[in-house]
Scaffold this motif. Structure first.
Motif, mmCIF file in Angstrom:
data_model
loop_
_atom_site.group_PDB
_atom_site.id
_atom_site.type_symbol
_atom_site.label_atom_id
_atom_site.label_comp_id
_atom_site.label_asym_id
_atom_site.label_seq_id
_atom_site.Cartn_x
_atom_site.Cartn_y
_atom_site.Cartn_z
ATOM 1 N N UNK A 137 0.844 -1.194 0.000
ATOM 2 C CA UNK A 137 0.000 0.000 0.000
ATOM 3 C C UNK A 137 0.881 1.248 0.000
ATOM 4 N N UNK A 138 0.283 2.411 0.019
ATOM 5 C CA UNK A 138 1.043 3.669 -0.073
ATOM 6 C C UNK A 138 2.028 3.806 1.075
ATOM 7 N N UNK A 139 1.585 3.511 2.289
ATOM 8 C CA UNK A 139 2.458 3.637 3.461
ATOM 9 C C UNK A 139 3.656 2.705 3.356
ATOM 10 N N UNK A 140 3.453 1.492 2.840
ATOM 11 C CA UNK A 140 4.559 0.535 2.706
ATOM 12 C C UNK A 140 5.538 0.971 1.621
ATOM 13 N N UNK A 207 25.261 -6.585 6.101
ATOM 14 C CA UNK A 207 24.270 -5.506 6.191
ATOM 15 C C UNK A 207 23.184 -5.559 5.132
ATOM 16 N N UNK A 208 23.477 -6.030 3.920
ATOM 17 C CA UNK A 208 22.486 -5.959 2.852
ATOM 18 C C UNK A 208 21.334 -6.948 3.048
ATOM 19 N N UNK A 209 21.558 -8.044 3.748
ATOM 20 C CA UNK A 209 20.505 -9.047 3.887
ATOM 21 C C UNK A 209 19.312 -8.544 4.702
ATOM 22 N N UNK A 210 19.490 -7.984 5.911
ATOM 23 C CA UNK A 210 18.295 -7.483 6.622
ATOM 24 C C UNK A 210 17.609 -6.340 5.898
ATOM 25 N N UNK A 211 18.382 -5.514 5.186
ATOM 26 C CA UNK A 211 17.761 -4.426 4.422
ATOM 27 C C UNK A 211 16.944 -5.009 3.273
ATOM 28 N N UNK A 212 17.506 -6.006 2.593
ATOM 29 C CA UNK A 212 16.778 -6.665 1.506
ATOM 30 C C UNK A 212 15.493 -7.304 2.011
ATOM 31 N N UNK A 213 15.582 -8.022 3.120
ATOM 32 C CA UNK A 213 14.400 -8.708 3.646
ATOM 33 C C UNK A 213 13.337 -7.712 4.100
ATOM 34 N N UNK A 217 9.786 -7.508 2.410
ATOM 35 C CA UNK A 217 8.597 -7.652 3.248
ATOM 36 C C UNK A 217 7.615 -6.513 3.068
ATOM 37 N N UNK A 218 8.149 -5.283 2.958
ATOM 38 C CA UNK A 218 7.270 -4.130 2.787
ATOM 39 C C UNK A 218 6.556 -4.158 1.438
ATOM 40 N N UNK A 219 7.267 -4.562 0.387
ATOM 41 C CA UNK A 219 6.703 -4.486 -0.955
ATOM 42 C C UNK A 219 5.973 -5.752 -1.392
ATOM 43 N N UNK A 220 6.383 -6.901 -0.836
ATOM 44 C CA UNK A 220 5.801 -8.169 -1.298
ATOM 45 C C UNK A 220 4.999 -8.881 -0.217
ATOM 46 N N UNK A 221 5.000 -8.351 1.001
ATOM 47 C CA UNK A 221 4.203 -8.945 2.059
ATOM 48 C C UNK A 221 4.813 -10.157 2.721
ATOM 49 N N UNK A 222 6.125 -10.396 2.532
ATOM 50 C CA UNK A 222 6.779 -11.521 3.195
ATOM 51 C C UNK A 222 7.098 -11.165 4.641
#
Length: 255
Positions: A137-140, A207-213, A217-222
């Motif tokens: 959604x917009x907020x995510x 560092x890139x893994x938690x940022x990627x996840x 999660x925000x964009x794909x709902x994982x």
């Protein structure tokens, strides 16, 4: 010197940085469009095999991780620009003009941040055209882009420090090479579960893994879990270290 003068000087340096980017479109093309080209390569060259093994739509997994390539690639531009200014005497000229000491560094950082966000928008558009279907959604979306901006801001300050420590542009581009490679060694392209034990442990804690996840999660709902807190901690830590480290180096070099 007052805060108003510092802000005005930083704005002047930002305009200078953006004018340089406009005058040298080849570099802008490389750092903004190259990650999008890599996205297309991974989707259409490797995506078929990876999609069959994963049983899902690979672009939905790939795109959030590839967005981090843009800030990573831009560190090379920042480091090279900084060392070019430092070695061509422009810093001494600025000193005679009474410009706030850190304004040149801030101009580079903010200028690169704006370029990074442009590159992220371009890559998002390319990903949508080739089948990426986020359900945010917009907020995510705002939260995801905010985290990407925070990450770019942090990496830019680190790149400034590495650029100041480098003797020439070639050395600067080599100094940030590990940063550019880190997105390939995380969960951006494939799940860390498929990696050998040693590499998997490194990938899970870099560092890139938690940022990627978090972005995924925000964009794909994982599931995000504690990745969001780790992502913010990594970005804040790198930004603080990079800011104070680069300003300390700059003060020593200009005294």
């Amino acid at each position: 010197m007052s805060t108003s003068y510092a802000l005005a000087d930083s704005a002047t340096m930002l305009r200078r940085n953006l004018l340089h980017a406009k005058r040298y479109p080849s570099m802008l093309f490389g750092v903004i469009l190259m990650p999008s080209i890599l996205l297309l390569i991974f989707k259409f060259v490797f995506g078929g095999a990876l999609e069959k093994s994963s049983g899902g739509n690979y672009i939905d997994y790939l795109a959030p991780g590839m967005l981090l390539m843009v800030p990573a690639y831009l560190t090379a531009s920042v480091a090279v620009s900084i060392v070019t200014d430092s070695t061509k005497g422009i810093v001494n000229r600025f000193r005679t003009m009474g410009i706030t000491q850190s304004a040149m560094l801030t101009g580079h950082v903010i200028g690169a941040l704006l370029q990074a966000m442009l590159g992220i928008v371009v890559m998002s558009g390319v990903a949508l055209l080739i089948g990426w279907r986020p359900n945010a959604n917009v907020a995510e979306w705002i939260a995801a882009f905010g985290l990407l901006a925070f990450m770019s801001f942090a990496l830019n300050w680190l790149a400034v420090a590495l650029g100041l420590l480098s003797p020439n542009p070639e050395g600067a581009s080599n100094a940030v090479f590990p940063i550019i490679m880190l997105p390939f060694l995380g969960s951006g392209l494939v799940s860390t579960d498929t990696m050998p034990v040693g590499l998997r442990q490194f990938a899970e804690y870099q560092l890139f893994t938690p940022i990627t996840e978090t972005i995924r999660g925000l964009l794909m709902g994982t599931e995000i879990g504690n990745s969001g807190y780790l992502a913010l901690a990594w970005c804040a830590g790198i930004a603080i270290v990079g800011f104070f480290w680069s300003n300390s180096i700059f003060r020593r070099q200009t005294d």
